[in-house]
Design a protein around this motif. Sequence first.
Motif, PDB file in Angstrom:
ATOM      1  N   GLU A   1      14.148 -48.537 -24.247  1.00  0.00           N
ATOM      2  CA  GLU A   1      13.112 -47.693 -24.846  1.00  0.00           C
ATOM      3  C   GLU A   1      13.560 -46.236 -24.919  1.00  0.00           C
ATOM      4  O   GLU A   1      14.363 -45.774 -24.118  1.00  0.00           O
ATOM      5  N   ARG A   2      13.001 -45.524 -25.911  1.00  0.00           N
ATOM      6  CA  ARG A   2      13.329 -44.117 -26.115  1.00  0.00           C
ATOM      7  C   ARG A   2      12.030 -43.316 -26.231  1.00  0.00           C
ATOM      8  O   ARG A   2      11.133 -43.652 -27.009  1.00  0.00           O
TER       9      ARG A   2
ATOM     10  N   ASP B   1      -2.820 -30.250 -19.956  1.00  0.00           N
ATOM     11  CA  ASP B   1      -1.489 -30.376 -19.366  1.00  0.00           C
ATOM     12  C   ASP B   1      -1.332 -31.734 -18.692  1.00  0.00           C
ATOM     13  O   ASP B   1      -2.182 -32.152 -17.899  1.00  0.00           O
ATOM     14  N   GLN B   2      -0.245 -32.435 -19.008  1.00  0.00           N
ATOM     15  CA  GLN B   2       0.047 -33.693 -18.341  1.00  0.00           C
ATOM     16  C   GLN B   2       1.551 -33.830 -18.117  1.00  0.00           C
ATOM     17  O   GLN B   2       2.358 -33.158 -18.755  1.00  0.00           O
ATOM     18  N   ALA B   3       1.903 -34.696 -17.176  1.00  0.00           N
ATOM     19  CA  ALA B   3       3.295 -34.943 -16.824  1.00  0.00           C
ATOM     20  C   ALA B   3       3.653 -36.393 -17.119  1.00  0.00           C
ATOM     21  O   ALA B   3       2.785 -37.268 -17.215  1.00  0.00           O
ATOM     22  N   LEU B   4       4.944 -36.634 -17.248  1.00  0.00           N
ATOM     23  CA  LEU B   4       5.476 -37.985 -17.435  1.00  0.00           C
ATOM     24  C   LEU B   4       6.243 -38.358 -16.171  1.00  0.00           C
ATOM     25  O   LEU B   4       6.984 -37.544 -15.624  1.00  0.00           O
ATOM     26  N   TRP B   5       6.077 -39.597 -15.715  1.00  0.00           N
ATOM     27  CA  TRP B   5       6.791 -40.043 -14.526  1.00  0.00           C
ATOM     28  C   TRP B   5       7.596 -41.303 -14.824  1.00  0.00           C
ATOM     29  O   TRP B   5       7.229 -42.111 -15.684  1.00  0.00           O
ATOM     30  N   ILE B   6       8.715 -41.419 -14.123  1.00  0.00           N
ATOM     31  CA  ILE B   6       9.597 -42.573 -14.260  1.00  0.00           C
ATOM     32  C   ILE B   6       9.830 -43.137 -12.870  1.00  0.00           C
ATOM     33  O   ILE B   6      10.198 -42.413 -11.946  1.00  0.00           O
ATOM     34  N   SER B   7       9.608 -44.424 -12.704  1.00  0.00           N
ATOM     35  CA  SER B   7       9.795 -45.078 -11.416  1.00  0.00           C
ATOM     36  C   SER B   7      11.243 -45.520 -11.260  1.00  0.00           C
ATOM     37  O   SER B   7      11.824 -46.135 -12.156  1.00  0.00           O
TER      38      SER B   7
ATOM     39  N   ARG C   1       4.715 -44.221 -31.485  1.00  0.00           N
ATOM     40  CA  ARG C   1       3.396 -43.933 -30.950  1.00  0.00           C
ATOM     41  C   ARG C   1       3.356 -42.485 -30.477  1.00  0.00           C
ATOM     42  O   ARG C   1       4.395 -41.895 -30.175  1.00  0.00           O
ATOM     43  N   VAL C   2       2.153 -41.918 -30.405  1.00  0.00           N
ATOM     44  CA  VAL C   2       1.976 -40.559 -29.887  1.00  0.00           C
ATOM     45  C   VAL C   2       0.948 -40.595 -28.761  1.00  0.00           C
ATOM     46  O   VAL C   2      -0.103 -41.241 -28.888  1.00  0.00           O
ATOM     47  N   TYR C   3       1.269 -39.892 -27.674  1.00  0.00           N
ATOM     48  CA  TYR C   3       0.372 -39.789 -26.535  1.00  0.00           C
ATOM     49  C   TYR C   3       0.105 -38.316 -26.242  1.00  0.00           C
ATOM     50  O   TYR C   3       1.042 -37.524 -26.087  1.00  0.00           O
ATOM     51  N   CYS C   4      -1.157 -37.949 -26.155  1.00  0.00           N
ATOM     52  CA  CYS C   4      -1.527 -36.583 -25.787  1.00  0.00           C
ATOM     53  C   CYS C   4      -2.991 -36.547 -25.383  1.00  0.00           C
ATOM     54  O   CYS C   4      -3.764 -37.457 -25.682  1.00  0.00           O
TER      55      CYS C   4
ATOM     56  N   LEU D   1       0.187 -46.179 -18.506  1.00  0.00           N
ATOM     57  CA  LEU D   1       1.551 -46.663 -18.627  1.00  0.00           C
ATOM     58  C   LEU D   1       1.944 -46.649 -20.101  1.00  0.00           C
ATOM     59  O   LEU D   1       1.158 -47.049 -20.961  1.00  0.00           O
ATOM     60  N   ILE D   2       3.161 -46.205 -20.388  1.00  0.00           N
ATOM     61  CA  ILE D   2       3.633 -46.206 -21.780  1.00  0.00           C
ATOM     62  C   ILE D   2       4.899 -47.040 -21.941  1.00  0.00           C
ATOM     63  O   ILE D   2       5.418 -47.174 -23.046  1.00  0.00           O
ATOM     64  N   GLY D   3       5.394 -47.582 -20.848  1.00  0.00           N
ATOM     65  CA  GLY D   3       6.578 -48.432 -20.880  1.00  0.00           C
ATOM     66  C   GLY D   3       6.735 -49.110 -19.535  1.00  0.00           C
ATOM     67  O   GLY D   3       5.858 -49.030 -18.662  1.00  0.00           O
ATOM     68  N   ASP D   4       7.852 -49.802 -19.355  1.00  0.00           N
ATOM     69  CA  ASP D   4       8.115 -50.512 -18.112  1.00  0.00           C
ATOM     70  C   ASP D   4       8.608 -49.515 -17.066  1.00  0.00           C
ATOM     71  O   ASP D   4       9.736 -49.039 -17.129  1.00  0.00           O
ATOM     72  N   GLY D   5       7.731 -49.163 -16.117  1.00  0.00           N
ATOM     73  CA  GLY D   5       8.109 -48.217 -15.076  1.00  0.00           C
ATOM     74  C   GLY D   5       8.083 -46.781 -15.532  1.00  0.00           C
ATOM     75  O   GLY D   5       8.731 -45.920 -14.929  1.00  0.00           O
ATOM     76  N   ILE D   6       7.314 -46.485 -16.562  1.00  0.00           N
ATOM     77  CA  ILE D   6       7.198 -45.112 -17.050  1.00  0.00           C
ATOM     78  C   ILE D   6       5.753 -44.879 -17.494  1.00  0.00           C
ATOM     79  O   ILE D   6       5.145 -45.728 -18.148  1.00  0.00           O
TER      80      ILE D   6
END
Length: 279
Positions: free
Chosen positions: A33-34, A173-179, A86-89, A134-139
């Motif tokens: 994924e990108r 304001d939001q953050a993105l996290w990656i597991s 897709r767009v997330y905000c 969630l927007i992906g596998d582990g993200i």
Amino acid sequence: MHKTVLTVLVDNQAGFGCLAEHGFALWIEHGDERFLLDTGQGTALAENVRTLGVDLSRTDALVLSHGHYDHTGAVPMVLGAAPESRVYCHSGVTEPRYSISGGEVRDIRMPLFSMRALSTLPIERMHWNGGPQLIGDGIGLSGFIPRWTDFEDAGGPFYFDPHALRSDPVNDDQALWISTDKGLIVCVGCCHAGLINTIAHLKEITGESRILAVVGGLHLGAASQERLEKTVQALRDIKPGLLVPCHCTGEGPIAFLRDHLDCPVHTGYSGLRMDTSEF
């Protein structure tokens, strides 16, 4: 766990062959994924993706950390390059926004052409996420970040109107996290909610207490000495593995973090590529 590679596409500083501008954009390769977190003002992204060989047509999702011009200027270009993305905000990204200091009023809202690009997206591609998602596998995304600390603020004189009557706490304001198997990678645009608030919220929603790395703008340029000292004190307890401050963090605050933390602090720049397996 997926292989994850992060590339800073837009920043106030630039490496060889790349352009710098006041803004931020982060390219995230996560397994197959990108993701793109923010777009900068527009000019630097277009040039830097060519220089760095990044194919924006592969963008699965565009995430907007908040609705300021220096993070949303290239939205139409990205959506044009990746017409299925897709767009997330947060729903607040299109609010009027002003920075007012010393009698100078600056309009810092998302450009109108970017708002129009969002408004024309099919409903199934447009995700207005007020809460964690969630927007992906582990993200995933933080959604709204509660403001718990007594020493953090939005980082500047922000208002919803040009007369300074309505203060803007930048609640979008939001953050993105990656597991990862070594903890969370926290990716932020400007961190207007405050770095410590952001980390505390992500720990709560993910159940992960380890912070492997923090990458992005920390908006500490106007921070008081008290805020810097309390931020460092909290980070010592959090024990992140790595900080990569970018964009709006400020040279002085970066130096302060570097001098007072045990973890590595590496200044970000356009063109910086990071294989997170090496963190």
